[in-house]
Scaffold this active site. Sequence first.
Site, mmCIF file in Angstrom:
data_model
loop_
_atom_site.group_PDB
_atom_site.id
_atom_site.type_symbol
_atom_site.label_atom_id
_atom_site.label_comp_id
_atom_site.label_asym_id
_atom_site.label_seq_id
_atom_site.Cartn_x
_atom_site.Cartn_y
_atom_site.Cartn_z
ATOM 1 N N GLY A 24 68.206 28.674 -13.117
ATOM 2 C CA GLY A 24 67.460 29.159 -11.972
ATOM 3 C C GLY A 24 66.956 30.580 -12.143
ATOM 4 N N VAL A 27 65.792 31.780 -18.916
ATOM 5 C CA VAL A 27 65.525 30.791 -19.959
ATOM 6 C C VAL A 27 66.173 31.304 -21.240
ATOM 7 C CG1 VAL A 27 63.794 29.575 -21.315
ATOM 8 C CG2 VAL A 27 63.344 30.106 -18.915
ATOM 9 N N ARG A 140 80.857 35.684 -12.406
ATOM 10 C CA ARG A 140 80.012 35.262 -11.281
ATOM 11 C C ARG A 140 79.247 33.959 -11.498
ATOM 12 N NH1 ARG A 140 76.400 39.858 -8.737
ATOM 13 N NH2 ARG A 140 75.497 39.889 -10.826
#
Length: 413
Positions: A24, A27, A140
């Site tokens: 999201g 890349v 995270r």
Amino acid sequence: MSRLEPGDVLARRYLLLDPLARGGMSVIWRAFDQSLHRMIAVKVLTASLHTDHGERVSVRSEARAAAKFIHPDSIEIYDYGETVTTSGGVAAYVVMPLLDGTPLAERIERGPLPWTEAAGIALRLARVLMAGHALGLIHRDVTAENVLLTAGGPKLLDYGIAAWAGDPDDDRGTPPYVAPERLRGAPTHPAVDVYALGVLLFTMFTGRTPYPETTWEEIEAARRTDPPPRPPGVPHAVATLCQRCLAHQPEERPTAAEIVAALTSALGTARLGQHVRRGLTVAGSAAVALSVLLWFQQTELKPPEKAAEPSPSATARLVESSPAAVTTVEEAVTGFRTVLEAKTPCGATDADVVLDLKQVLYDSVAPHGPSESKTDHLRRKLSDRLREGRLSPACLSELQARLDDIDSALQRD
């Protein structure tokens, strides 16, 4: 930012070849470092930093934090940079080693993992998190997509979006793995990694995430009041651990260190159970052998009937078709070395540890070896390496089983 294409060069150095994965926020490209002439992986953030100075500073700080963290089961950060794209935007990129492996997400797509395999992977990841948390570094984004199964074991990727404990939270991360407190804007805390690891553990056990929501909007709208789900078909202690990791309140979750201790214990118990079952099998075989011996003793009381002597060729065929009844010392030693050098479960063992254990093994079985039990010194070595975190519990268990074979073979010789 504009869409990057194969053949583009970042910072006049990194030649992009082909995309390996898309997320999201980034890349990951397979690329070539034209300065050092080596293959690398480059993660390029998809959002431009041109108009957001605060975001730019944040990304740069996170990359520096990740670069300071070095762990054998985490991906090292080679370089960080910012480059102007053809559209005039500013793109941030992180350069990492290019590893050969299979994303854990692909493995899960084929179905749930055996609980011992899943627990072993989670144990390795928990050790990485424990080391990071000790430095105040929070990953995270612990997800199946960010774990690579390599010949050396599982590797945790993407510390490039890590943050320091206490930093303000943002919307980075993968929704199914996002802890509930992140939706309330709570500061970054190690418990968010523990929650994500619980989601990953549940997913490895069952083949699906514990909750169906897959977008930020869906998880924000979800109202979870029931206790977290328990994964079925796994030992009670492991299921309870997974459920605790998924606790709605961060203070109710275990620490990464507690996860390491719990999974180490569970895997050790599983291995002990295998040894017990193996012992029962041996005991059962001994009982059968005793019954056969008593039967022969009883039949010897009766006059035996004259039987024809088997021909030499028939005797030869019987000998050739009989399996080996015992394991030789050489075979047992080879078994130990094979396990030590195998990808699973000892693939992540440091090369210097492997070399040291091989040398101690040679000294243990040599004719001039110590007068104590031949493998005692090697067993102590294995325990020391486990305490140092340089040997996994699964590897230790397999090597101890091979040492049992060596002891048995030495006693027969």
